[in-house]
Design a protein around this motif. Structure first.
Motif, PDB file in Angstrom:
ATOM      1  N   GLN A  26       0.885  -1.194  -0.160  1.00  0.00           N
ATOM      2  CA  GLN A  26      -0.056  -0.183   0.033  1.00  0.00           C
ATOM      3  C   GLN A  26       0.937   1.246  -0.035  1.00  0.00           C
ATOM      4  OE1 GLN A  26      -3.026  -0.224   3.050  1.00  0.00           O
ATOM      5  NE2 GLN A  26      -4.029  -1.666   2.201  1.00  0.00           N
ATOM      6  N   PHE A  29       2.306   1.945  -3.285  1.00  0.00           N
ATOM      7  CA  PHE A  29       1.162   2.397  -4.140  1.00  0.00           C
ATOM      8  C   PHE A  29       0.814   3.922  -3.880  1.00  0.00           C
ATOM      9  CE2 PHE A  29      -2.768   3.244  -6.643  1.00  0.00           C
ATOM     10  CZ  PHE A  29      -2.557   2.000  -7.448  1.00  0.00           C
ATOM     11  N   LEU A  33       1.277   6.987  -6.441  1.00  0.00           N
ATOM     12  CA  LEU A  33       0.455   8.223  -6.666  1.00  0.00           C
ATOM     13  C   LEU A  33       1.108   9.593  -6.472  1.00  0.00           C
ATOM     14  CD1 LEU A  33      -2.748   6.605  -4.980  1.00  0.00           C
ATOM     15  CD2 LEU A  33      -2.606   7.094  -7.418  1.00  0.00           C
TER      16      LEU A  33
ATOM     17  N   PHE B 329      -8.331   2.147   1.612  1.00  0.00           N
ATOM     18  CA  PHE B 329      -7.294   2.196   0.494  1.00  0.00           C
ATOM     19  C   PHE B 329      -7.768   2.187  -0.791  1.00  0.00           C
ATOM     20  CE2 PHE B 329      -3.948   0.240  -2.025  1.00  0.00           C
ATOM     21  CZ  PHE B 329      -3.084   1.105  -2.101  1.00  0.00           C
ATOM     22  N   PHE B 332      -9.713   5.277  -2.269  1.00  0.00           N
ATOM     23  CA  PHE B 332      -8.750   6.286  -2.766  1.00  0.00           C
ATOM     24  C   PHE B 332      -7.766   6.208  -3.623  1.00  0.00           C
ATOM     25  CE2 PHE B 332      -4.541   6.438  -0.765  1.00  0.00           C
ATOM     26  CZ  PHE B 332      -4.682   5.805   0.572  1.00  0.00           C
ATOM     27  N   ALA B 333      -7.251   5.057  -3.653  1.00  0.00           N
ATOM     28  CA  ALA B 333      -6.144   4.338  -4.645  1.00  0.00           C
ATOM     29  C   ALA B 333      -6.690   4.392  -6.007  1.00  0.00           C
ATOM     30  CB  ALA B 333      -5.536   3.143  -4.207  1.00  0.00           C
ATOM     31  N   MET B 336      -8.109   7.974  -7.226  1.00  0.00           N
ATOM     32  CA  MET B 336      -6.903   8.732  -7.702  1.00  0.00           C
ATOM     33  C   MET B 336      -6.254   8.281  -9.068  1.00  0.00           C
ATOM     34  SD  MET B 336      -5.151  10.264  -4.430  1.00  0.00           S
ATOM     35  CE  MET B 336      -5.679  11.457  -3.142  1.00  0.00           C
TER      36      MET B 336
END
Lengths: 647, 383
Positions: A26, A29, A33, B329, B332-333, B336
């Motif tokens: 996570q 990632f 981003l 998670f 929003f991942a 976005m």
């Protein structure tokens, strides 16, 4: 279940390890981003900012052209005309107040419209065009063009506005369009983007609203490059939209206009239906209003005048209004009884002027009574006692079933607003609605179309057409869509015994042609166009015992809203039915005196497809009719002049 | 561990529970929601209506729901898991039968006072059920094929129902969150490797077969996949959103154009500017600094959840908290990535910021569960 501590410890450890892996993924990632964001916003910022500042790519929707409406003969009922409006771009105007002040010296600006524009302006970004004035005349437009240097940011724009050339004639049928409101948007799930174009018009009531999907069409789009001032630099590409479909109605605009004029001054409605196809030739509700007033937004004063009028011009009485059908319902009772075999046409009932039913006295409209009555005479003279007797024999459920079969108490599927269902009450309905048992007295009331029975003028016209043809005549308002003829749904037989139908038709013929018939005074004497009909007078109040003893107060002495409704239904020619007509005059008094003459006039107008010759009328009436025809013609001429003014 | 083993005596009781809330987490949630209010205010052109004000009311409602859920002991929620899951499945089936069409998909059912979106509900109840399942299952059976198949069915059945609506975004979320939880619970690596490998294999086969005589799917289906994967090939349709979104982001620069200064002309005909694409307006107005700050707050929320999950010895609580974190998670991942042009456009909102009641309420209830696990965690004596 108790786990070993070791096992537990082991799985706990595994959980922690896996959480670490997952958390790591996570985090990676999130990091990606962040990097992407940096790439777009920092590394490529200059490039994108350039795109944004200098060459904004913009999608502009192209509003589709709304489909037009025609009558059965191709006369225009609703079309789009080019109109000019003035728009302002705040960004270009600089001092908006000054520019508007300059503009108002040249053009009269509507204060309401101006206020709306100011609100819109505050809520939208400075480069978005806002409409300042709609429907600007050519003169005003030229004045603005000449003074352009003093009016920065103001540009004229060509748009399309809906116009109803026939004005009030079809206001209830066609309805009107208006700007999309927040309320409209809320009602629509996922509104199309085109609806968000400021002042885009959609159908609000009537056919315009019901056939909105067909009429609206599909929006096109063009991609344009605009510079920093919002000016379009060039068009990149374009997707053409799709125009809305043109719809042709079954309405005959001339007949509609005549009928509207004929009903003038009354709170009334009329429906003309084609017995063969179910085509609605005219659907009139009087008084009417001018739908053109609504297109731009009606003024508060005009609106409240329409709303508070006791004749209710906004209501569409012909399909939305329901009335106790009164004696026009007697055909239903008679047919139910004949079909059930409870009576035969020659059985007679003695009418002494009233009938005792479970301890209550039910009166006939004729105090002294009619004497011996058979089916033919009972229809001709509209004897109530005969129907009390017959109805009790056949029972309410069969009567209600017959009513539905003939089109009363069922919602006819036509694209108009608030089409009423009416009510063919039966035992189950009363139990469900009031939790009460059906009383025998209720049956008596229903037999003569009072009490719980309710029908709209449209339903009464359908009923007459079905009796006239024995087929399931189904009303049709849309004749063709974009030239594609809509199916005729009126060919299915009703499945009634032809002999029984003939008996009832004989009664209706007698009503309109026998010297003692209630509709005799409004007969047609042209032999090939004889009419068959039935009058109805429905009470809107209870007549007390005391009043009956003292003599029933005549309608003329009552205040308007307590007078009886006048009804008349008919079809003609009697031997080869072409049209059926139903007229309801609210609080008009007796059906034979107030409604029957209107039915006759409208029927003749329909049969002759224009002004009928005086020879069709009884000799004694001709002078009066001629005067009336001339007056109506004058009215219509005047209206045509005012319409050409508007165009 | 059965609930008799909870050290009930040392968990706080009554209103004292409020003191034991996971306060940092709560404050972070309030922060994110406030960012949402601010942006909705800005998108509406500096007006509380039509979005900011209803959103505030919904957040207040969500906050209340979170507190109520948090006050109820976590073992109660564990015992309710099966019931809650079954209820959601029933509601999903009900949507099939009596659902309301919207946006071309059947997602809602009307229950009188509000519209319910059962697929949203499914997101929590699936997590609850899986957490309860792995709490119940002895650890040594975790990787037994049969005991792997059971949770797979638990995930796939509702996913199938959601896919039928059709709602691709939620389906992906359900499968990924469910799979993630199975991974956390300790299912053997090999299963995941196998699934991923066969997925990659299938996709490769489909694309490799294109144009050959043994082509696996129809031409028009390929074209659809093309525009899905590369929206730029359809500039007036799907690509428009992405292009405009990237321009908005890019023009934000380091510090943005300033609050309410975003030139939203390009977003004017973008129907989702207040929902799925709200991040673009934030990034345009507050720039890279603003965007990265929001991303950090999101990351912190995940971090606090993970910390809370690792601090408890109750397996159900851990798994549930981690499951909620994964779901959050993914929200929003995916959102976005989509906005930044990294992933195809599937309708997933930006959690707690996008305008929308159902999604926010469900998330707040989910965080209520996390809070409940935090408050009622076993304490005291042994560690």
């Amino acid at each position: 279940m108790k786990r070993k501590v070791k096992d537990q410890g082991h799985s706990q450890g595994k959980l922690t390890r896996r959480t670490a892996v997952m958390g790591g993924l996570q985090l990676a990632f999130v990091g990606a981003l962040g990097l992407r964001m940096r790439h777009l916003q920092v590394d490529q910022a200059d490039q994108f900012r350039l795109l944004a500042e200098e060459n904004r790519i913009n999608i502009r929707l192209i509003a589709p052209t709304r489909g037009e409406l025609f009558d059965r003969n191709g006369k225009v009922l609703a079309r789009n005309v080019q109109s000019y409006r003035l728009i302002i771009v705040r960004e270009d105007a600089g001092d908006v107040d000054q520019v508007i002040a300059n503009l108002s010296k040249l053009v009269r600006l509507d204060p309401g419209e101006l206020e709306q524009a100011m609100v819109e302006m505050r809520r939208s970004p400075p480069f978005l065009p806002i409409t300042l004035a709609d429907r600007v005349t050519w003169e005003d437009l030229s004045r603005v063009a000449v003074n352009a240097p003093a009016l920065p940011g103001i540009t004229p724009e060509v748009g399309l506005t809906r116009v109803y050339p026939r004005g009030p004639d079809l206001a209830h049928v066609v309805g009107y369009v208006g700007p999309v409101s927040d309320y409209d948007l809320e009602k629509i799930e996922d509104p199309e983007p085109v609806l968000r174009i400021p002042r885009f018009h959609i159908g609000k009531v009537g056919l315009e609203a019901k056939q909105e999907d067909l009429l609206r069409g599909k929006a096109g789009a063009k991609r344009v490059e605009v510079n920093a001032t919002g000016r379009v630099m060039r068009e990149l590409d374009r997707q053409e939209g799709q125009e809305g479909a043109d719809i042709q109605l079954t309405i005959d605009a001339e007949l509609q206009a005549y009928t509207q004029a004929r009903l003038k001054g009354e709170s009334a409605s009329a429906v003309v239906i084609d017995c063969e196809t179910g085509d609605l030739r005219a659907i009139v509700s009087s008084p009417s209003f001018d739908p053109n007033l609504f297109v731009q937004g009606i003024s508060v004063a005009d609106y409240s005048r329409l709303r508070d009028d006791k004749y209710r011009p906004l209501a569409n009485k012909s399909v939305q209004g329901v009335y106790p059908p009164g004696s026009t319902f007697k055909m239903v009772t008679a047919l139910a009884a004949l079909e059930a075999g409870s009576v035969s046409p020659n059985d007679t009932v003695w009418c002494p002027g009233h009938m005792e039913i479970s301890g209550r006295r039910f009166h006939c409209w004729k105090r002294g009574g009619h004497g011996h009555m058979d089916l033919l005479n009972s229809l001709k003279q509209s004897c109530d006692v005969y129907y009390y007797d017959v109805a009790i024999k056949v029972g309410i459920d069969r009567i209600a079933e017959m009513a539905r079969k003939l089109g009363i108490g069922v919602r006819h599927d036509i694209p108009m607003s608030a089409v009423a269902r009416g009510l063919a009450a039966d035992k189950a309905w009363k139990q469900e609605t009031y939790g009460q048992n059906w009383q025998i007295g209720d049956t008596a009331n229903a037999s003569i179309g009072q009490g719980y029975i309710l029908a709209s003028p449209l339903q009464l016209a359908v009923m007459s057409a079905r009796i006239a043809t024995g087929r399931k005549v189904t009303p049709r308002l849309v004749k063709s869509i974009d030239g594609v003829e809509q199916p005729n749904l009126s060919t299915e037989p009703l499945g009634l015994n032809e002999n029984n139908l003939r008996q009832v038709r004989k009664g209706m013929f007698a009503v309109a042609n026998d010297r003692r018939g209630t509709g005799y005074r409004s007969r047609i004497i042209e032999e090939t166009m004889r009419m068959a009909g039935k009058s109805g007078t429905s009470q809107v109040r209870n007549i007390t015992k005391a009043e009956r003893a003292a003599g029933v107060i005549s309608n003329a002495d009552l205040p308007w809203e307590r007078r009886d409704h006048a009804l008349y239904v008919a079809y003609a020619p009697a031997d080869n039915p072409k049209y059926a007509v139903a007229v309801v005059v609210e609080h008009g008094g007796g059906g034979s005196s107030a409604a029957a003459p209107i039915v006759r006039d409208v029927m003749l107008q329909a049969l002759y497809d224009g002004t009928p010759p005086l020879e069709a009328y009884p000799t004694g009436d001709r002078d009066r009719i001629q005067a009336q025809q001339e007056e109506l013609q004058r009215d219509q001429d005047e209206r045509e002049i005012s319409q050409s003014d508007r165009a | 561990m059965s609930y008799l083993e909870y050290n009930v005596k040392s968990t706080p009781t009554g209103l004292r529970k409020i003191l034991y809330l996971n306060w940092p987490l709560t404050l972070l949630l309030i922060t994110v929601a406030s960012v949402g209010f601010l942006q909705l205010y800005s998108v509406a052109g500096g007006s509380l209506s039509p979005w900011a004000e209803p959103q505030m009311k919904r957040f207040a409602l969500g906050m209340t729901a979170m507190l109520v859920v948090a006050m109820v002991p976590i073992w109660f929620w564990r015992n309710m898991s099966v019931v809650a899951y079954l209820l959601s499945v029933v509601l999903l089936i009900a949507v099939e039968l009596v659902g309301i069409e919207g946006k071309g998909a059947q997602r809602w059912i009307d229950i009188g006072f509000m519209r319910l979106q059962p697929s949203e509900l499914m997101k929590i109840t699936l997590i609850m059920l899986l957490a309860a399942y792995y709490d119940w299952l002895p650890a040594r059976r975790t990787s037994h094929p049969f005991w792997v198949l059971v949770p797979v069915m638990m995930i796939l059945f509702p996913t199938y129902l959601v896919l039928r609506q059709p709602d691709l975004g939620t389906s992906i979320l359900l499968v990924t969150a469910g799979g993630g939880l199975m991974f956390l619970a300790g299912v053997h690596w090999a299963y995941f490797a196998a699934v991923i490998a066969s997925g990659v294999g299938l996709v490769t086969a489909v694309f490799e077969s294109r144009g050959t005589p043994w082509q696996l799917i129809k031409d028009y289906q390929y074209r659809r996949i093309d525009t899905f994967l590369d929206p730029a090939s359809d500039p007036l349709g799907a690509g428009y959103h992405i292009t405009q979104s990237k321009i908005a982001l890019g023009s934000g620069g380091w510090t943005g154009r300033g609050f309410m200064q975003g030139t939203q002309s390009r977003l004017n005909f973008l129907p989702e500017k207040h929902t799925d694409f709200i991040f673009t307006t934030l990034a345009e107005e507050f720039g890279f600094v603003g965007g990265i700050s929001l991303l950090s707050v999101y990351a912190l929320i995940i971090l606090f959840c993970v910390a809370s999950a690792l601090a408890t010895r109750d397996r159900f609580s851990s798994l549930l908290t981690l499951g909620v974190a994964i779901t959050f998670f993914l929200f929003f991942a995916v959102n976005m990535s989509m906005v930044m042009g990294l992933a195809p456009v599937v309708g997933v909102p930006l959690p707690m910021v996008s305008y929308g009641g159902s999604a926010m309420l469900v998330l707040m209830v989910a965080f209520g569960l996390v809070q409940s696990a935090h408050i009622h965690r076993p304490r005291g004596r042994s560690r």
